[in-house]
Scaffold this active site. Sequence first.
Site, mmCIF file in Angstrom:
data_model
loop_
_atom_site.group_PDB
_atom_site.id
_atom_site.type_symbol
_atom_site.label_atom_id
_atom_site.label_comp_id
_atom_site.label_asym_id
_atom_site.label_seq_id
_atom_site.Cartn_x
_atom_site.Cartn_y
_atom_site.Cartn_z
ATOM 1 N N GLU A 85 -53.825 -19.546 -31.870
ATOM 2 C CA GLU A 85 -54.501 -18.294 -32.185
ATOM 3 C C GLU A 85 -53.941 -17.711 -33.484
ATOM 4 O O GLU A 85 -52.800 -17.260 -33.511
ATOM 5 C CB GLU A 85 -54.293 -17.290 -31.050
ATOM 6 C CG GLU A 85 -54.628 -17.803 -29.658
ATOM 7 C CD GLU A 85 -53.840 -17.063 -28.588
ATOM 8 O OE1 GLU A 85 -53.810 -15.816 -28.624
ATOM 9 O OE2 GLU A 85 -53.245 -17.730 -27.719
ATOM 10 N N HIS B 180 -53.990 -8.215 -25.419
ATOM 11 C CA HIS B 180 -55.317 -8.596 -25.942
ATOM 12 C C HIS B 180 -56.328 -7.458 -25.895
ATOM 13 O O HIS B 180 -57.504 -7.659 -25.553
ATOM 14 C CB HIS B 180 -55.846 -9.807 -25.168
ATOM 15 C CG HIS B 180 -55.115 -11.083 -25.462
ATOM 16 N ND1 HIS B 180 -54.413 -11.316 -26.622
ATOM 17 C CD2 HIS B 180 -54.987 -12.225 -24.718
ATOM 18 C CE1 HIS B 180 -53.888 -12.534 -26.589
ATOM 19 N NE2 HIS B 180 -54.208 -13.105 -25.458
ATOM 20 N N HIS C 122 -59.558 -17.160 -29.281
ATOM 21 C CA HIS C 122 -58.699 -17.647 -28.187
ATOM 22 C C HIS C 122 -59.265 -18.906 -27.526
ATOM 23 O O HIS C 122 -59.204 -19.049 -26.301
ATOM 24 C CB HIS C 122 -58.517 -16.528 -27.159
ATOM 25 C CG HIS C 122 -57.247 -16.609 -26.362
ATOM 26 N ND1 HIS C 122 -56.924 -17.689 -25.565
ATOM 27 C CD2 HIS C 122 -56.222 -15.734 -26.242
ATOM 28 C CE1 HIS C 122 -55.765 -17.466 -24.981
ATOM 29 N NE2 HIS C 122 -55.309 -16.285 -25.383
#
Length: 352
Positions: free
Chosen positions: A316, A108, A178
């Site tokens: 996501e 991420h 997210h």
Amino acid sequence: MRMDITQQAFGTLPDGRQVQQYTLKNKNGMVVRIIDFGGIVTEIHVPDRDGNFADVALGFETVEPYLEDSPYFGALIGRYGNRIGKGRFTLDGKTYQLPTNNGENHLHGGAPGFDKVLWTATIQDDGLALRYRAADGEQGYPGNLDATVVYSLTDDNEIVMRFSATCDQPTPVNLTQHSYFNLAGAGQGDILAHEMTIDADKFVPVDAGAIPLGPLAPVTGTPFDFRKPRPIGERIGQPDKQLRHGTGYDHCWVLNKPDAGKELTRAVHVCEPATGRVLELFTQEPGVQFYSGNFLDGSLTGKGHAYAFRGGFCIEPQHFPDSPNQPEYPNTILRPGEVYRTESRYKFSVAQ
């Protein structure tokens, strides 16, 4: 017509900068709250089949837990959502080493990623615009990246997310959102009875570190077949190697897309049977990472509730994990002169 957006203080960062919260409302009474720290969606209030509203987004009432404890609750993710194997990739003959913040892999966008920076917010006629410039070399990535995300709320109870970015050097880009959802209400038990449909014939198998093995796999005959509605918990405990690697579902599904590929199509449909609340994801992205909240363990508390094991799920929209190292996957490299653009929508309704 200008959207109904109001602003109020949400807290202060350790360096003294102020965090603001923006409230979006529509004519149906739906309320969405977003902070400029991490572009985090902190609250989503939607009705059930009887008209009773509940907040279905996992999150916190103050900024402090978002600084340290939060497992990306509600956040914008970048420069690259999901994992890059060993934090390494080669681009135009040069190898880049990113920080490893998930075992031996990069997750991420690093630490801090876009989820832990203060974005510049502007209230526009078409929504709330958030902008952030990631500097050349930030978290190991090449080039300056100017990212913009515009959140809007429609009278069809859709949260629309329009992502765009430009760069001055070639760089990987994979932006996503997210949010963790529990359609019974945040903190109201687990999500295993939620009935999920994913429009995908294939998924991305991973190794024990959640890095793709390479080839895509058919969902047929596996616990990953959600082409017809199935409760999330129905097969999550089966003795399946991929489920073991994810400690449940934490995989990218390869969405069934027309050949052109960039149409906004429905990817996911989720229904919570007791309340009738429905969430659909529409996206231009080729994949969706479905995560079943396997690392929630009750230790995080927000909005007066402990967030239990599998107490929320994420859907996501994104490109596939480790794409910079997987040449057969759709391209994630943005080059100078190009504009990265993608749109996704979370649409809420009720099943009667």
